[in-house]
Design a protein around this motif. Structure first.
Motif, PDB file in Angstrom:
ATOM      1  N   GLU A 295      12.512  25.614  22.213  1.00 43.14           N
ATOM      2  CA  GLU A 295      11.349  24.946  21.463  1.00 43.14           C
ATOM      3  C   GLU A 295      11.149  23.326  22.106  1.00 43.14           C
ATOM      4  O   GLU A 295      12.335  22.845  22.615  1.00 43.14           O
ATOM      5  CB  GLU A 295      11.543  24.760  19.876  1.00 43.14           C
ATOM      6  CG  GLU A 295      11.500  26.127  19.352  1.00 43.14           C
ATOM      7  CD  GLU A 295      11.750  26.088  17.573  1.00 43.14           C
ATOM      8  OE1 GLU A 295      11.539  24.972  17.296  1.00 43.14           O
ATOM      9  OE2 GLU A 295      12.059  26.924  17.234  1.00 43.14           O
ATOM     10  N   THR A 296      10.013  22.975  22.411  1.00 40.66           N
ATOM     11  CA  THR A 296       9.908  21.519  22.770  1.00 40.66           C
ATOM     12  C   THR A 296      10.487  20.700  22.406  1.00 40.66           C
ATOM     13  O   THR A 296      10.913  19.864  22.901  1.00 40.66           O
ATOM     14  CB  THR A 296       8.038  21.450  22.770  1.00 40.66           C
ATOM     15  OG1 THR A 296       7.381  22.528  23.522  1.00 40.66           O
ATOM     16  CG2 THR A 296       7.916  20.010  23.643  1.00 40.66           C
ATOM     17  N   HIS A 297      10.440  20.471  20.822  1.00 40.09           N
ATOM     18  CA  HIS A 297      11.250  19.360  20.242  1.00 40.09           C
ATOM     19  C   HIS A 297      12.681  19.376  20.649  1.00 40.09           C
ATOM     20  O   HIS A 297      13.266  18.456  20.648  1.00 40.09           O
ATOM     21  CB  HIS A 297      11.103  19.277  18.877  1.00 40.09           C
ATOM     22  CG  HIS A 297      11.593  20.182  18.019  1.00 40.09           C
ATOM     23  ND1 HIS A 297      11.239  21.604  17.909  1.00 40.09           N
ATOM     24  CD2 HIS A 297      12.890  20.292  17.359  1.00 40.09           C
ATOM     25  CE1 HIS A 297      12.102  22.261  17.287  1.00 40.09           C
ATOM     26  NE2 HIS A 297      12.984  21.490  16.882  1.00 40.09           N
ATOM     27  N   GLN A 298      13.205  20.459  21.005  1.00 34.25           N
ATOM     28  CA  GLN A 298      14.544  20.616  21.263  1.00 34.25           C
ATOM     29  C   GLN A 298      14.928  20.310  22.764  1.00 34.25           C
ATOM     30  O   GLN A 298      15.982  19.565  22.805  1.00 34.25           O
ATOM     31  CB  GLN A 298      15.152  21.939  20.939  1.00 34.25           C
ATOM     32  CG  GLN A 298      15.354  22.443  19.758  1.00 34.25           C
ATOM     33  CD  GLN A 298      15.707  23.779  19.354  1.00 34.25           C
ATOM     34  OE1 GLN A 298      15.144  24.867  19.913  1.00 34.25           O
ATOM     35  NE2 GLN A 298      16.571  24.154  18.664  1.00 34.25           N
ATOM     36  N   LEU A 299      14.065  20.566  23.604  1.00 37.34           N
ATOM     37  CA  LEU A 299      14.084  20.225  25.026  1.00 37.34           C
ATOM     38  C   LEU A 299      14.022  18.662  25.003  1.00 37.34           C
ATOM     39  O   LEU A 299      14.798  18.103  25.704  1.00 37.34           O
ATOM     40  CB  LEU A 299      12.977  20.857  25.715  1.00 37.34           C
ATOM     41  CG  LEU A 299      13.112  22.544  26.011  1.00 37.34           C
ATOM     42  CD1 LEU A 299      11.937  23.184  26.695  1.00 37.34           C
ATOM     43  CD2 LEU A 299      14.492  22.591  26.928  1.00 37.34           C
ATOM     44  N   VAL A 300      12.945  18.075  24.394  1.00 35.17           N
ATOM     45  CA  VAL A 300      12.452  16.562  24.331  1.00 35.17           C
ATOM     46  C   VAL A 300      13.988  15.866  24.082  1.00 35.17           C
ATOM     47  O   VAL A 300      14.351  14.946  24.695  1.00 35.17           O
ATOM     48  CB  VAL A 300      11.545  16.256  23.755  1.00 35.17           C
ATOM     49  CG1 VAL A 300      11.383  14.483  23.503  1.00 35.17           C
ATOM     50  CG2 VAL A 300      10.088  16.770  24.207  1.00 35.17           C
ATOM     51  N   GLY A 301      14.340  16.295  22.746  1.00 29.75           N
ATOM     52  CA  GLY A 301      15.907  15.693  22.354  1.00 29.75           C
ATOM     53  C   GLY A 301      17.087  15.710  22.974  1.00 29.75           C
ATOM     54  O   GLY A 301      17.676  15.076  23.346  1.00 29.75           O
ATOM     55  N   GLN A 302      16.988  16.959  23.867  1.00 31.50           N
ATOM     56  CA  GLN A 302      18.191  17.380  24.756  1.00 31.50           C
ATOM     57  C   GLN A 302      18.213  16.325  25.926  1.00 31.50           C
ATOM     58  O   GLN A 302      19.305  15.925  26.356  1.00 31.50           O
ATOM     59  CB  GLN A 302      18.502  18.791  24.982  1.00 31.50           C
ATOM     60  CG  GLN A 302      19.066  19.472  23.770  1.00 31.50           C
ATOM     61  CD  GLN A 302      19.329  20.965  24.212  1.00 31.50           C
ATOM     62  OE1 GLN A 302      19.463  21.389  25.415  1.00 31.50           O
ATOM     63  NE2 GLN A 302      19.891  21.676  23.034  1.00 31.50           N
ATOM     64  N   VAL A 303      16.896  16.537  26.494  1.00 32.26           N
ATOM     65  CA  VAL A 303      16.778  15.548  27.933  1.00 32.26           C
ATOM     66  C   VAL A 303      16.693  14.337  27.796  1.00 32.26           C
ATOM     67  O   VAL A 303      17.628  13.611  28.594  1.00 32.26           O
ATOM     68  CB  VAL A 303      15.486  16.131  28.512  1.00 32.26           C
ATOM     69  CG1 VAL A 303      15.327  15.282  29.855  1.00 32.26           C
ATOM     70  CG2 VAL A 303      15.578  17.862  28.764  1.00 32.26           C
TER      71      VAL A 303
END
Length: 292
Positions: A94-102
């Motif tokens: 999910e996009t919000h997870q990707l944003v948070g991880q990166v």
């Protein structure tokens, strides 16, 4: 036949095209990539139900000089490749997870680098850069070469002639034109590229000063008069972009800001000229990034 660099790709490419008994060796190897480097030739032959001679023929067909050459090349290849051959992680789709991880990885890397920075090395580098007649930033590969270009972009705006080169031959040629008052700034996450080491040595021979932004204790760190040393571990998630390049860019920004403060009046004038030259293109007279 040219030396095989990527044994795994060569195996996959030739899979199904080996002679019948050699194909059995190929099948066994592909099914046991993690362990194959620890097996003797006789054990591979037994596992594939073929003779030892067939295993050796398989190695030659694959492009190796024999079993020992095959084993060495495969061990090296597997050590690098296994991390790229597993099933992709599915917990960050999910996009919000990707944003948070990166973003989280970048913030963590910047904070780590901040604790490692030697203020003395930063101050020495700023002093050298502020007094320089010209600066050449050098790096090889996508990450360091891009940081080098960013360095040249940051420093020419301060009224210091600055350029960047990623080609090893051109780096050496430029370094040979250097003299006292010039600076060569070498950038490398590993600190090992021969191109950079050669260029630094050439520049020093003619009296230029040398700075590096690199890994601590590396050959490049040892080769330069001023070394800014950073050790940023790479993320185990292979799908994330490397964070070290942004750490390096942040350090370049620190050096540029420090250099600007060493020559405030001159820098103010150059920045004013640059901003003035761009105003007719946008019609915007308010604050904005210079050069964007």
């Amino acid at each position: 036949m040219a030396a095989v660099i990527d044994i795994i790709s060569q195996l996959r490419k030739m899979n199904g095209a080996f002679p019948k008994r050699e194909q059995r060796v190929a099948d066994f190897v592909l099914s046991n990539l993690k362990n194959i480097a620890f097996l003797r030739q006789a054990e591979i032959a037994e596992g594939a139900d073929v003779s030892v001679a067939t295993v050796n023929r398989f190695c030659v067909t694959l492009g190796c000089e024999g079993f020992q050459d095959f084993k060495i090349r495969l061990a090296q290849n597997v050590a690098v490749s296994l991390q790229y051959m597993g099933d992709p992680a599915s917990d960050a789709s999910e996009t919000h997870q990707l944003v948070g991880q990166v973003f989280g990885a970048l913030v963590d890397s910047l904070n780590l680098a901040r604790t490692q920075l030697d203020s003395g090395a930063i101050e020495r580098a700023i002093d050298v850069l502020a007094k320089s007649k010209r600066i050449t930033f050098i790096g090889v590969g996508g990450g360091s070469a891009n940081v080098a270009r960013e360095g040249a972009f940051r420093f020419f705006r301060l009224g210091i002639p600055a350029d960047a080169h990623a080609d090893g031959y051109l780096q050496r040629m430029v370094a040979s034109t250097f003299e006292a008052g010039d600076v060569i700034f070498a950038i490398s996450a590993s600190g090992q590229p021969a191109e950079l080491l050669d260029s630094v040595a050439i520049a020093r021979q003619y009296g230029a000063q040398t700075i590096s932004l690199t890994k601590s204790g590396s050959p490049l760190s040892e080769a330069t008069e001023v070394s800014i040393e950073i050790d940023v571990p790479e993320d185990q998630d292979i799908y994330k972009p490397t964070a070290s390049r942004l750490v390096f860019i942040a350090i370049i920004d620190v050096l540029a800001a420090g250099t600007a403060r060493k020559r405030p009046k001159r820098v103010q004038e150059y920045l004013r000229r640059i901003r003035t030259s761009l105003t007719p293109l946008s019609g915007d007279t308010g604050p904005k990034p210079i050069g964007d």
